[in-house]
Design a protein around this motif. Structure first.
Motif, PDB file in Angstrom:
ATOM      1  N   ILE A  82     -70.710 -10.231 -35.885  1.00  0.00           N
ATOM      2  CA  ILE A  82     -70.687 -10.037 -34.434  1.00  0.00           C
ATOM      3  C   ILE A  82     -71.679  -8.926 -34.120  1.00  0.00           C
ATOM      4  O   ILE A  82     -71.548  -7.800 -34.627  1.00  0.00           O
ATOM      5  CB  ILE A  82     -69.282  -9.629 -33.930  1.00  0.00           C
ATOM      6  CG1 ILE A  82     -68.210 -10.628 -34.388  1.00  0.00           C
ATOM      7  CG2 ILE A  82     -69.301  -9.475 -32.410  1.00  0.00           C
ATOM      8  CD1 ILE A  82     -68.316 -11.991 -33.789  1.00  0.00           C
ATOM      9  N   SER A  83     -72.672  -9.211 -33.322  1.00  0.00           N
ATOM     10  CA  SER A  83     -73.645  -8.184 -32.940  1.00  0.00           C
ATOM     11  C   SER A  83     -73.040  -7.272 -31.886  1.00  0.00           C
ATOM     12  O   SER A  83     -72.500  -7.742 -30.881  1.00  0.00           O
ATOM     13  CB  SER A  83     -74.923  -8.829 -32.403  1.00  0.00           C
ATOM     14  OG  SER A  83     -75.598  -9.551 -33.407  1.00  0.00           O
ATOM     15  N   ASN A 132     -83.919 -10.362 -23.066  1.00  0.00           N
ATOM     16  CA  ASN A 132     -84.744 -11.183 -23.957  1.00  0.00           C
ATOM     17  C   ASN A 132     -84.285 -11.038 -25.402  1.00  0.00           C
ATOM     18  O   ASN A 132     -84.249 -12.022 -26.156  1.00  0.00           O
ATOM     19  CB  ASN A 132     -86.217 -10.796 -23.829  1.00  0.00           C
ATOM     20  CG  ASN A 132     -86.826 -11.227 -22.501  1.00  0.00           C
ATOM     21  OD1 ASN A 132     -86.330 -12.157 -21.855  1.00  0.00           O
ATOM     22  ND2 ASN A 132     -87.874 -10.559 -22.085  1.00  0.00           N
ATOM     23  N   TYR A 133     -83.936  -9.818 -25.784  1.00  0.00           N
ATOM     24  CA  TYR A 133     -83.490  -9.564 -27.157  1.00  0.00           C
ATOM     25  C   TYR A 133     -82.155 -10.262 -27.433  1.00  0.00           C
ATOM     26  O   TYR A 133     -82.001 -10.972 -28.435  1.00  0.00           O
ATOM     27  CB  TYR A 133     -83.361  -8.063 -27.386  1.00  0.00           C
ATOM     28  CG  TYR A 133     -82.795  -7.705 -28.736  1.00  0.00           C
ATOM     29  CD1 TYR A 133     -83.577  -7.804 -29.890  1.00  0.00           C
ATOM     30  CD2 TYR A 133     -81.485  -7.271 -28.869  1.00  0.00           C
ATOM     31  CE1 TYR A 133     -83.055  -7.478 -31.133  1.00  0.00           C
ATOM     32  CE2 TYR A 133     -80.954  -6.949 -30.109  1.00  0.00           C
ATOM     33  CZ  TYR A 133     -81.751  -7.047 -31.237  1.00  0.00           C
ATOM     34  OH  TYR A 133     -81.226  -6.738 -32.466  1.00  0.00           O
ATOM     35  N   VAL A 134     -81.197 -10.083 -26.530  1.00  0.00           N
ATOM     36  CA  VAL A 134     -79.865 -10.666 -26.721  1.00  0.00           C
ATOM     37  C   VAL A 134     -79.926 -12.185 -26.752  1.00  0.00           C
ATOM     38  O   VAL A 134     -79.241 -12.830 -27.551  1.00  0.00           O
ATOM     39  CB  VAL A 134     -78.909 -10.187 -25.606  1.00  0.00           C
ATOM     40  CG1 VAL A 134     -77.590 -10.961 -25.649  1.00  0.00           C
ATOM     41  CG2 VAL A 134     -78.640  -8.690 -25.744  1.00  0.00           C
ATOM     42  N   SER A 135     -80.758 -12.772 -25.907  1.00  0.00           N
ATOM     43  CA  SER A 135     -80.819 -14.237 -25.810  1.00  0.00           C
ATOM     44  C   SER A 135     -81.323 -14.880 -27.090  1.00  0.00           C
ATOM     45  O   SER A 135     -81.106 -16.079 -27.315  1.00  0.00           O
ATOM     46  CB  SER A 135     -81.713 -14.647 -24.629  1.00  0.00           C
ATOM     47  OG  SER A 135     -83.062 -14.264 -24.867  1.00  0.00           O
ATOM     48  N   LYS A 136     -81.965 -14.104 -27.950  1.00  0.00           N
ATOM     49  CA  LYS A 136     -82.505 -14.647 -29.199  1.00  0.00           C
ATOM     50  C   LYS A 136     -81.555 -14.469 -30.380  1.00  0.00           C
ATOM     51  O   LYS A 136     -81.812 -14.983 -31.470  1.00  0.00           O
ATOM     52  CB  LYS A 136     -83.850 -13.990 -29.512  1.00  0.00           C
ATOM     53  CG  LYS A 136     -84.935 -14.311 -28.488  1.00  0.00           C
ATOM     54  CD  LYS A 136     -86.215 -13.558 -28.774  1.00  0.00           C
ATOM     55  CE  LYS A 136     -87.273 -13.836 -27.700  1.00  0.00           C
ATOM     56  NZ  LYS A 136     -88.511 -13.057 -27.936  1.00  0.00           N
ATOM     57  N   LEU A 137     -80.469 -13.731 -30.183  1.00  0.00           N
ATOM     58  CA  LEU A 137     -79.524 -13.508 -31.275  1.00  0.00           C
ATOM     59  C   LEU A 137     -78.709 -14.775 -31.524  1.00  0.00           C
ATOM     60  O   LEU A 137     -78.265 -15.441 -30.593  1.00  0.00           O
ATOM     61  CB  LEU A 137     -78.592 -12.343 -30.935  1.00  0.00           C
ATOM     62  CG  LEU A 137     -79.249 -10.962 -30.836  1.00  0.00           C
ATOM     63  CD1 LEU A 137     -78.234  -9.913 -30.371  1.00  0.00           C
ATOM     64  CD2 LEU A 137     -79.852 -10.550 -32.173  1.00  0.00           C
ATOM     65  N   LYS A 144     -79.595 -14.967 -18.210  1.00  0.00           N
ATOM     66  CA  LYS A 144     -80.494 -15.079 -19.358  1.00  0.00           C
ATOM     67  C   LYS A 144     -79.720 -15.096 -20.665  1.00  0.00           C
ATOM     68  O   LYS A 144     -80.042 -15.870 -21.581  1.00  0.00           O
ATOM     69  CB  LYS A 144     -81.477 -13.901 -19.344  1.00  0.00           C
ATOM     70  CG  LYS A 144     -82.419 -13.828 -20.537  1.00  0.00           C
ATOM     71  CD  LYS A 144     -83.498 -14.886 -20.461  1.00  0.00           C
ATOM     72  CE  LYS A 144     -84.524 -14.731 -21.560  1.00  0.00           C
ATOM     73  NZ  LYS A 144     -85.589 -15.746 -21.516  1.00  0.00           N
ATOM     74  N   THR A 145     -78.694 -14.269 -20.765  1.00  0.00           N
ATOM     75  CA  THR A 145     -77.977 -14.089 -22.033  1.00  0.00           C
ATOM     76  C   THR A 145     -76.759 -14.996 -22.182  1.00  0.00           C
ATOM     77  O   THR A 145     -76.312 -15.257 -23.288  1.00  0.00           O
ATOM     78  CB  THR A 145     -77.503 -12.639 -22.175  1.00  0.00           C
ATOM     79  OG1 THR A 145     -76.596 -12.328 -21.085  1.00  0.00           O
ATOM     80  CG2 THR A 145     -78.681 -11.678 -22.145  1.00  0.00           C
ATOM     81  N   GLY A 146     -76.207 -15.452 -21.057  1.00  0.00           N
ATOM     82  CA  GLY A 146     -74.982 -16.248 -21.107  1.00  0.00           C
ATOM     83  C   GLY A 146     -73.744 -15.413 -21.372  1.00  0.00           C
ATOM     84  O   GLY A 146     -72.667 -15.966 -21.649  1.00  0.00           O
ATOM     85  N   LEU A 147     -73.860 -14.094 -21.283  1.00  0.00           N
ATOM     86  CA  LEU A 147     -72.721 -13.220 -21.532  1.00  0.00           C
ATOM     87  C   LEU A 147     -71.776 -13.193 -20.335  1.00  0.00           C
ATOM     88  O   LEU A 147     -72.172 -13.451 -19.194  1.00  0.00           O
ATOM     89  CB  LEU A 147     -73.199 -11.798 -21.844  1.00  0.00           C
ATOM     90  CG  LEU A 147     -74.091 -11.626 -23.074  1.00  0.00           C
ATOM     91  CD1 LEU A 147     -74.454 -10.151 -23.266  1.00  0.00           C
ATOM     92  CD2 LEU A 147     -73.413 -12.166 -24.329  1.00  0.00           C
ATOM     93  N   ARG A 148     -70.524 -12.851 -20.606  1.00  0.00           N
ATOM     94  CA  ARG A 148     -69.485 -12.774 -19.577  1.00  0.00           C
ATOM     95  C   ARG A 148     -68.973 -11.351 -19.483  1.00  0.00           C
ATOM     96  O   ARG A 148     -68.747 -10.694 -20.502  1.00  0.00           O
ATOM     97  CB  ARG A 148     -68.334 -13.721 -19.954  1.00  0.00           C
ATOM     98  CG  ARG A 148     -67.209 -13.779 -18.930  1.00  0.00           C
ATOM     99  CD  ARG A 148     -66.113 -14.740 -19.366  1.00  0.00           C
ATOM    100  NE  ARG A 148     -65.337 -14.232 -20.502  1.00  0.00           N
ATOM    101  CZ  ARG A 148     -65.473 -14.641 -21.747  1.00  0.00           C
ATOM    102  NH1 ARG A 148     -66.362 -15.568 -22.054  1.00  0.00           N
ATOM    103  NH2 ARG A 148     -64.736 -14.141 -22.712  1.00  0.00           N
ATOM    104  N   ASN A 149     -68.801 -10.858 -18.285  1.00  0.00           N
ATOM    105  CA  ASN A 149     -68.284  -9.506 -18.088  1.00  0.00           C
ATOM    106  C   ASN A 149     -66.796  -9.465 -18.424  1.00  0.00           C
ATOM    107  O   ASN A 149     -66.021 -10.290 -17.934  1.00  0.00           O
ATOM    108  CB  ASN A 149     -68.516  -9.055 -16.648  1.00  0.00           C
ATOM    109  CG  ASN A 149     -68.419  -7.548 -16.496  1.00  0.00           C
ATOM    110  OD1 ASN A 149     -67.433  -6.934 -16.886  1.00  0.00           O
ATOM    111  ND2 ASN A 149     -69.459  -6.941 -15.943  1.00  0.00           N
TER     112      ASN A 149
END
Length: 245
Positions: A120-121, A148-153, A178-183
């Protein structure tokens, strides 16, 4: 703009086949001297991972007492009054410093947690304070670089820190798109965290963002510890088996 943050999340509630992790993050405010209160909060809430921003050299020294219960530490002192620290009960592997602004030498901490044999990063960041035209542009550029960095992990991601931007900012919204992350506060309310000296004007700028496969069990704001930020406590769950297994 507000009501959706209070609506129950549709994610599956974690059962026994998960690894539960509590993450506590706090911008301590470099001039704050209430070290004992911060340490007492860590002991009370007993997070698996404690994250701190604006760690001065004095704060870094005071926080060392946590090593008794948190043997894995990742600290970087950007300068004498600003640093970032991770104290963890979980091994922190592949520690790295990610430069998100070359011109201003601003950084994020990047490391890896091994949970149920899956990486898990974990990224800890503190973005620029947008109080001038230049610093506003710097913060937005930092969000872009980080996105940009997170989206490539390839591994699931947890990003925590002081973003110095609210959930309504178009730059924040571009980042999550961009990242698809959820708060992590989604479904638990707005949970404003700053500034403590103007409680009627509180806004949420401290965030814990996670990949879709990471479940959020709870999100809450802690009490005032003398900083201009309130602590943010997020409980997450990592499934023991991947979907493909």
């Amino acid at each position: 703009m507000i009501v959706p943050w209070y609506l129950p999340s549709s994610q599956i509630i974690a059962g026994d086949e998960v690894n539960k992790i509590r993450i506590l993050q706090l911008n301590v405010f470099t001039n704050n001297q209430q070290y004992n209160q911060a340490i007492a909060l860590i002991k009370k809430e007993n997070p698996d991972i404690a994250v701190f921003q604006e760690v001065s050299e004095k704060w870094a020294e005071e926080l060392k007492v946590l090593r008794q219960n948190y043997p894995y530490v990742f600290h970087f002192q950007d300068n004498r009054i600003f640093g970032k620290s991770i104290y963890s009960k979980i091994p922190l592997e592949n520690q790295d410093i990610k430069i998100i602004s070359k011109r201003y030498k601003r950084t994020s901490l990047v490391t890896e947690l091994k949970v149920a044999e899956k990486p898990i990063s974990l990224i800890v960041t503190h973005l620029a304070v947008p109080i001038t035209r230049i610093s506003f542009q710097v913060r937005n550029q930092e969000l872009k670089v980080l996105g940009n960095y997170v989206s490539k992990l390839e591994s699931p991601v947890i990003v925590v820190g002081d973003f110095n931007t609210s959930i309504w900012s178009p730059y924040y919204q571009k980042f999550v798109q961009k990242t698809g992350l959820r708060n992590g506060r989604n479904g638990f309310g707005i949970q404003p965290s700053w500034p403590t000296n103007l409680p009627l004007l509180y806004i949420p700028i401290d965030h814990c963002l996670v990949s879709p496969e990471i479940q959020v069990l709870n999100s809450q704001i802690g009490k005032n510890l003398g900083s201009d930020h309130l602590p943010l406590i997020t409980d997450v769950a990592i499934p023991q088996k991947s979907e493909s297994s």
